[in-house]
Design an enzyme around this catalytic site. Structure first.
Site, PDB file in Angstrom:
ATOM      1  N   ARG A  27     -21.482 -55.308 -58.467  1.00 11.21           N
ATOM      2  CA  ARG A  27     -20.943 -54.429 -58.853  1.00 11.21           C
ATOM      3  C   ARG A  27     -19.722 -54.953 -60.178  1.00 11.21           C
ATOM      4  NH1 ARG A  27     -18.203 -53.036 -53.607  1.00 11.21           N
ATOM      5  NH2 ARG A  27     -19.330 -52.973 -52.347  1.00 11.21           N
ATOM      6  N   ARG A  31     -12.256 -53.238 -58.682  1.00  8.53           N
ATOM      7  CA  ARG A  31     -11.136 -53.135 -58.144  1.00  8.53           C
ATOM      8  C   ARG A  31     -10.530 -55.225 -59.138  1.00  8.53           C
ATOM      9  NH1 ARG A  31     -11.094 -52.577 -52.664  1.00  8.53           N
ATOM     10  NH2 ARG A  31     -13.144 -53.760 -52.516  1.00  8.53           N
ATOM     11  N   ARG A  40      -8.504 -45.204 -61.507  1.00 10.53           N
ATOM     12  CA  ARG A  40      -8.651 -44.973 -60.211  1.00 10.53           C
ATOM     13  C   ARG A  40      -7.575 -44.353 -59.099  1.00 10.53           C
ATOM     14  NH1 ARG A  40      -8.752 -48.250 -54.712  1.00 10.53           N
ATOM     15  NH2 ARG A  40      -7.492 -49.182 -54.888  1.00 10.53           N
ATOM     16  N   ASP A  77     -21.979 -45.434 -55.139  1.00 10.06           N
ATOM     17  CA  ASP A  77     -22.269 -45.646 -53.512  1.00 10.06           C
ATOM     18  C   ASP A  77     -23.331 -45.861 -53.103  1.00 10.06           C
ATOM     19  OD1 ASP A  77     -20.268 -47.803 -52.565  1.00 10.06           O
ATOM     20  OD2 ASP A  77     -21.297 -46.552 -51.031  1.00 10.06           O
ATOM     21  N   TYR A 154     -24.587 -48.636 -41.606  1.00 12.93           N
ATOM     22  CA  TYR A 154     -23.929 -47.499 -42.000  1.00 12.93           C
ATOM     23  C   TYR A 154     -23.567 -46.259 -41.026  1.00 12.93           C
ATOM     24  CZ  TYR A 154     -22.312 -50.538 -45.404  1.00 12.93           C
ATOM     25  OH  TYR A 154     -22.078 -52.441 -45.889  1.00 12.93           O
TER      26      TYR A 154
HETATM   27  O1  CP3 Z   1     -22.076 -52.910 -59.612  1.00 14.57           O
HETATM   28  C1  CP3 Z   1     -21.190 -51.479 -59.738  1.00 14.57           C
HETATM   29  O2  CP3 Z   1     -20.583 -51.616 -60.589  1.00 14.57           O
HETATM   30  C2  CP3 Z   1     -21.761 -50.215 -59.256  1.00 14.57           C
HETATM   31  C3  CP3 Z   1     -20.880 -49.820 -58.390  1.00 14.57           C
HETATM   32  C4  CP3 Z   1     -21.426 -49.727 -56.423  1.00 14.57           C
HETATM   33  C5  CP3 Z   1     -20.190 -49.851 -55.887  1.00 14.57           C
HETATM   34  N1  CP3 Z   1     -20.868 -49.910 -54.262  1.00 14.57           N
HETATM   35  C6  CP3 Z   1     -18.719 -49.403 -55.971  1.00 14.57           C
HETATM   36  C7  CP3 Z   1     -17.619 -49.400 -54.608  1.00 14.57           C
HETATM   37  C8  CP3 Z   1     -22.323 -50.288 -55.923  1.00 14.57           C
HETATM   38  C9  CP3 Z   1     -23.779 -50.610 -56.748  1.00 14.57           C
HETATM   39  C10 CP3 Z   1     -22.722 -50.556 -54.476  1.00 14.57           C
HETATM   40  C11 CP3 Z   1     -23.291 -50.648 -53.734  1.00 14.57           C
HETATM   41  C12 CP3 Z   1     -22.751 -50.234 -52.549  1.00 14.57           C
HETATM   42  N2  CP3 Z   1     -21.935 -50.352 -51.409  1.00 14.57           N
HETATM   43  C13 CP3 Z   1     -23.495 -51.545 -51.403  1.00 14.57           C
HETATM   44  C14 CP3 Z   1     -24.675 -52.723 -51.668  1.00 14.57           C
HETATM   45  C15 CP3 Z   1     -24.182 -53.498 -52.711  1.00 14.57           C
HETATM   46  C16 CP3 Z   1     -23.164 -55.177 -52.240  1.00 14.57           C
HETATM   47  O3  CP3 Z   1     -21.838 -54.995 -52.273  1.00 14.57           O
HETATM   48  O4  CP3 Z   1     -23.755 -55.205 -50.975  1.00 14.57           O
HETATM   49  C17 CP3 Z   1     -22.629 -51.031 -50.490  1.00 14.57           C
HETATM   50  C18 CP3 Z   1     -22.522 -52.062 -48.814  1.00 14.57           C
HETATM   51  C19 CP3 Z   1     -21.407 -50.191 -50.409  1.00 14.57           C
HETATM   52  C20 CP3 Z   1     -20.937 -49.700 -49.661  1.00 14.57           C
HETATM   53  C21 CP3 Z   1     -19.147 -50.307 -49.579  1.00 14.57           C
HETATM   54  N3  CP3 Z   1     -18.211 -49.330 -50.406  1.00 14.57           N
HETATM   55  C22 CP3 Z   1     -18.614 -50.692 -48.966  1.00 14.57           C
HETATM   56  C23 CP3 Z   1     -18.846 -51.666 -47.833  1.00 14.57           C
HETATM   57  C24 CP3 Z   1     -17.370 -50.288 -49.731  1.00 14.57           C
HETATM   58  C25 CP3 Z   1     -16.058 -51.476 -48.681  1.00 14.57           C
HETATM   59  C26 CP3 Z   1     -16.020 -52.499 -49.483  1.00 14.57           C
HETATM   60  C27 CP3 Z   1     -15.555 -52.692 -50.528  1.00 14.57           C
HETATM   61  O5  CP3 Z   1     -16.475 -53.861 -51.435  1.00 14.57           O
HETATM   62  O6  CP3 Z   1     -14.325 -52.475 -50.794  1.00 14.57           O
HETATM   63  C28 CP3 Z   1     -17.252 -49.733 -50.846  1.00 14.57           C
HETATM   64  C29 CP3 Z   1     -15.988 -48.940 -51.777  1.00 14.57           C
HETATM   65  C30 CP3 Z   1     -16.854 -49.889 -53.445  1.00 14.57           C
HETATM   66  N4  CP3 Z   1     -17.910 -49.080 -53.432  1.00 14.57           N
HETATM   67  C31 CP3 Z   1     -15.611 -49.832 -54.327  1.00 14.57           C
HETATM   68  C32 CP3 Z   1     -16.680 -49.773 -55.483  1.00 14.57           C
HETATM   69  C33 CP3 Z   1     -15.703 -50.469 -56.502  1.00 14.57           C
HETATM   70  C34 CP3 Z   1     -14.516 -50.407 -54.184  1.00 14.57           C
HETATM   71  C35 CP3 Z   1     -13.656 -48.774 -53.684  1.00 14.57           C
HETATM   72  C36 CP3 Z   1     -12.716 -49.114 -54.366  1.00 14.57           C
HETATM   73  O7  CP3 Z   1     -12.183 -48.559 -55.807  1.00 14.57           O
HETATM   74  O8  CP3 Z   1     -11.763 -48.273 -53.685  1.00 14.57           O
END
Ligand code: CP3
Length: 362
Positions: A27, A31, A40, A77, A154
């Site tokens: 990640r 943010r 964003r 994502d 999910y």
């Molecule tokens: O690593 C990276 O920089 C690549 C980007 C990436 C995102 N999601 C962007 C994201 C990757 C590899 C993921 C994978 C992901 N997404 C997982 C597996 C990895 C982990 O962290 O367990 C999971 C479970 C998700 C599902 C998901 N997406 C959730 C639960 C959430 C909300 C929680 C949170 O952290 O906000 C997201 C949203 C998300 N995906 C964000 C980002 C940068 C935040 C969204 C925002 O900008 O508001």
């Protein structure tokens, strides 16, 4: 065209010698970076960002401009596959993902299409190609997907969950229906990852964030078996270069040997596992990625440095007595928190660079 200025990541993934331990951060675009929040805001929303190749490319490159990282990871994502299946994906500000039409019964599962992901998720493939072009060979690009089980939770729960009551209800109550859902997700995930490779991804990672909540038997039957099926069908080579695969099950420590046996090149570890112990169990079969507790980054930079050194030391010098090498890729044990001070990430990357060089001089 395929030569990389920095190929440390690919070398370590292949357990070849490297001058220092490569480092990237799960990640890493997100943010905690003010420049991410600014992009964003311009995109309007997280999905607006992730579905637009130019924006996705821009935020993918942001952490690399700030920190000397050894890899880029596609900005997307794991929930893009359910989006392509038409279950209605939304991200509520501050609440995480929402699936508008969860799938909970055999009837709903059997009605789900297996999408043509290359088509439905064209914007992801366009982002991959654009990022490769903009990277211009600086570091390799990692593509990714969620594990079928993690993505299924999910779709069944309708969003994030703590205890996964509906997913486990289906697992024990109608395992056949869950198997059909996982089979569909495994097919879509295989196609999705192979399409990313075709567009330019140079390594692949499967995020199994919720495999660790399962019993040992259920983990093997409902999570690992489907990861194995995906890994077994991945394209292994592009333009003469091997495309390695990384499998990360959060909480997968107890099943390390099974995970190391499914044919992936690398196993990702969370912070509950000792890297040295993991290495002696499986280090001659797979490289290891991890595993600093992301919450260490809330401590002062000097503590971050010490803890990073402790992780590197727990793996030990990568060269074995017989002259062969074990691979270590430094990473966090899970995604970085949105509240992390970026300066602490600088301290972390610098400490990994400095200390991992000294490990190779010993
Ligand atoms: O690593 C990276 O920089 C690549 C980007 C990436 C995102 N999601 C962007 C994201 C990757 C590899 C993921 C994978 C992901 N997404 C997982 C597996 C990895 C982990 O962290 O367990 C999971 C479970 C998700 C599902 C998901 N997406 C959730 C639960 C959430 C909300 C929680 C949170 O952290 O906000 C997201 C949203 C998300 N995906 C964000 C980002 C940068 C935040 C969204 C925002 O900008 O508001």
């Amino acid at each position: 065209m395929n030569t990389l200025a920095n190929d440390r990541l690919l070398r370590a993934l292949a357990r070849e010698p490297v001058d220092r331990t490569p480092v990237w951060i799960m990640r890493q675009a997100g943010r905690y970076l003010p420049e991410y929040r600014a992009t964003r805001a311009r995109a309007g929303s997280f999905l607006g960002l992730a579905t637009n190749p130019e924006f996705a490319c821009e935020v993918t490159l942001q952490p690399l401009a700030r920190f000397p990282l050894d890899a880029a990871i596609l900005f997307s994502d794991i929930l893009m596959i359910p989006k392509a299946m038409g279950v209605g994906l939304r991200f509520e500000e501050g609440e995480g993902p929402r699936i508008e039409r969860p799938v909970r019964s055999a009837v709903e599962i059997d009605a789900l299409p297996v999408p043509d992901v290359g088509q439905a998720l064209r914007f992801v493939m366009d982002a991959v190609a654009l990022i490769r072009r903009e990277l211009a060979g600086r570091v390799p690009l990692i593509g990714f997907a969620g594990s079928p089980w993690t993505v299924a939770t999910y779709m069944i729960e309708g969003g994030s969950s703590r205890d996964f009551p509906k997913s486990k209800g289906l697992l024990y109550g109608d395992p056949g229906a869950l198997h059909r859902l996982l089979g569909k997700l495994a097919r879509a995930t295989t196609d999705y990852l192979n399409a990313q490779v075709a567009s330019g991804a140079q390594a692949l990672m499967i995020f199994d964030t919720w495999g660790g909540i399962l019993s040992p038997r259920a983990y093997c039957e409902f999570s690992l078996a489907y990861i194995k099926s995906v890994v077994g069908q991945l394209r292994r080579e592009r333009d003469g270069a091997r495309v390695p695969s990384i499998v990360f099950t959060k909480g997968g420590g107890p099943w390390l040997e099974q995970i190391a046996g499914i044919g992936a090149d690398v196993v990702g570890l969370d912070w509950t596992v000792n890297l040295g112990a993991a290495r002696s169990l499986v280090g001659d079969r797979v490289a290891l990625q991890g595993n600093l507790d992301p919450n260490v980054l809330f401590a002062p930079p000097e503590v971050v440095r010490q803890q990073a050194i402790a992780v590197l030391d727990s793996f030990g010098p990568p060269k074995r007595a017989d002259g062969t090498w074990d691979g270590h890729i430094f990473n966090l044990g899970h995604g970085i928190s949105q509240h992390t001070p970026p300066e602490h990430v600088s301290a972390l990357v610098e400490a990994v660079h400095q200390h991992s060089r000294t490990l190779r001089q010993a």
